[in-house]
Structures are given as structure tokens and as C-alpha cells.
Design a protein around this motif. Structure first.
Motif, mmCIF file in Angstrom:
data_model
loop_
_atom_site.group_PDB
_atom_site.id
_atom_site.type_symbol
_atom_site.label_atom_id
_atom_site.label_comp_id
_atom_site.label_asym_id
_atom_site.label_seq_id
_atom_site.Cartn_x
_atom_site.Cartn_y
_atom_site.Cartn_z
ATOM 1 N N UNK A 46 8.880 3.600 -8.761
ATOM 2 C CA UNK A 46 8.075 3.563 -7.543
ATOM 3 C C UNK A 46 8.393 2.314 -6.736
ATOM 4 N N UNK A 47 8.032 2.342 -5.471
ATOM 5 C CA UNK A 47 8.154 1.189 -4.579
ATOM 6 C C UNK A 47 6.759 0.865 -4.063
ATOM 7 N N UNK A 48 6.383 -0.399 -4.133
ATOM 8 C CA UNK A 48 5.062 -0.829 -3.694
ATOM 9 C C UNK A 48 5.215 -1.612 -2.397
ATOM 10 N N UNK A 49 4.562 -1.165 -1.323
ATOM 11 C CA UNK A 49 4.560 -1.871 -0.046
ATOM 12 C C UNK A 49 3.417 -2.877 -0.108
ATOM 13 N N UNK A 50 3.739 -4.156 0.076
ATOM 14 C CA UNK A 50 2.745 -5.217 -0.069
ATOM 15 C C UNK A 50 2.796 -6.171 1.113
ATOM 16 N N UNK A 51 1.704 -6.888 1.321
ATOM 17 C CA UNK A 51 1.630 -7.921 2.347
ATOM 18 C C UNK A 51 2.590 -9.046 1.981
ATOM 19 N N UNK A 52 3.297 -9.594 2.954
ATOM 20 C CA UNK A 52 4.277 -10.647 2.698
ATOM 21 C C UNK A 52 3.677 -12.043 2.751
ATOM 22 N N UNK A 53 2.392 -12.159 3.001
ATOM 23 C CA UNK A 53 1.768 -13.475 3.046
ATOM 24 C C UNK A 53 1.808 -14.114 1.658
ATOM 25 N N UNK A 54 2.113 -15.395 1.615
ATOM 26 C CA UNK A 54 2.207 -16.096 0.332
ATOM 27 C C UNK A 54 0.879 -16.160 -0.401
ATOM 28 N N UNK A 56 -1.627 -13.667 -0.110
ATOM 29 C CA UNK A 56 -2.314 -12.372 -0.165
ATOM 30 C C UNK A 56 -1.627 -11.391 -1.121
ATOM 31 N N UNK A 57 -0.498 -10.837 -0.739
ATOM 32 C CA UNK A 57 0.243 -9.824 -1.497
ATOM 33 C C UNK A 57 -0.602 -8.622 -1.876
ATOM 34 N N UNK A 58 -1.475 -8.164 -0.996
ATOM 35 C CA UNK A 58 -2.259 -6.952 -1.232
ATOM 36 C C UNK A 58 -1.338 -5.741 -1.199
ATOM 37 N N UNK A 59 -1.542 -4.792 -2.090
ATOM 38 C CA UNK A 59 -0.764 -3.553 -2.093
ATOM 39 C C UNK A 59 -1.256 -2.663 -0.961
ATOM 40 N N UNK A 60 -0.360 -2.299 -0.051
ATOM 41 C CA UNK A 60 -0.704 -1.478 1.103
ATOM 42 C C UNK A 60 -0.460 -0.003 0.807
ATOM 43 N N UNK A 61 0.605 0.295 0.090
ATOM 44 C CA UNK A 61 0.922 1.677 -0.225
ATOM 45 C C UNK A 61 1.955 1.773 -1.321
#
Length: 71
Positions: A46-54, A56-61
Motif C-alpha cells: 500500500x501507499x500512504x498519503x501523509x502530511x509533509x509537515x515535520x 504533523x505527518x497525519x495520514x490523509x489517504x
């Protein structure tokens, strides 16, 4: 972290009318895609789309890895 809100070259071409996707958690405008082959309950990569902020890194999708990378 001081330059996280600057608009890049791609922003001028892909989002010229001001439509910019942001992280729902922190409001950051950058995203990264992480590869995670070792998720316990996933039978495929799988590929996890995440926030790039140092900070945060919340999983978006989450997408199948084949939708992101050629395999």
C-alpha cells in the motif's frame, strides 16, 4: 519550518486559481507518499498519503501501491 508556506513552481501551474489542498489536521499545503509493505492486515503493498509537515505527518489517504508506482 519557516519556508513551509511558500508557494513552489508546481503550485503556479497546477493550482493557479488558488485551489490548494491542505492537511485537515494542521493546514499544511504539502503532502508525501510513503510506501508500507509490512502492514500486518494488508495482503498487498500500500501507499500512504501523509502530511509533509515535520510536526504533523497525519495520514490523509491510503491507496494500493500499484496506483502510485509501476510494479
Amino acid at each position: 519550518m519557516g519556508n513551509e508556506n511558500k508557494r513552489g513552481l508546481l503550485d503556479k501551474f497546477f493550482f493557479p486559481v488558488g485551489i490548494q489542498p491542505v492537511c485537515p489536521k494542521c493546514g499544511h499545503q504539502g503532502f508525501i507518499v510513503l510506501r508500507d509493505d509490512a502492514v500486518v492486515n494488508a495482503d498487498k503493498a500500500i501507499a500512504i498519503v501523509a502530511c509533509a509537515s515535520k510536526s504533523c505527518h497525519a495520514a490523509i489517504g491510503i491507496l494500493p501501491a500499484s496506483a502510485v508506482w509501476d510494479e
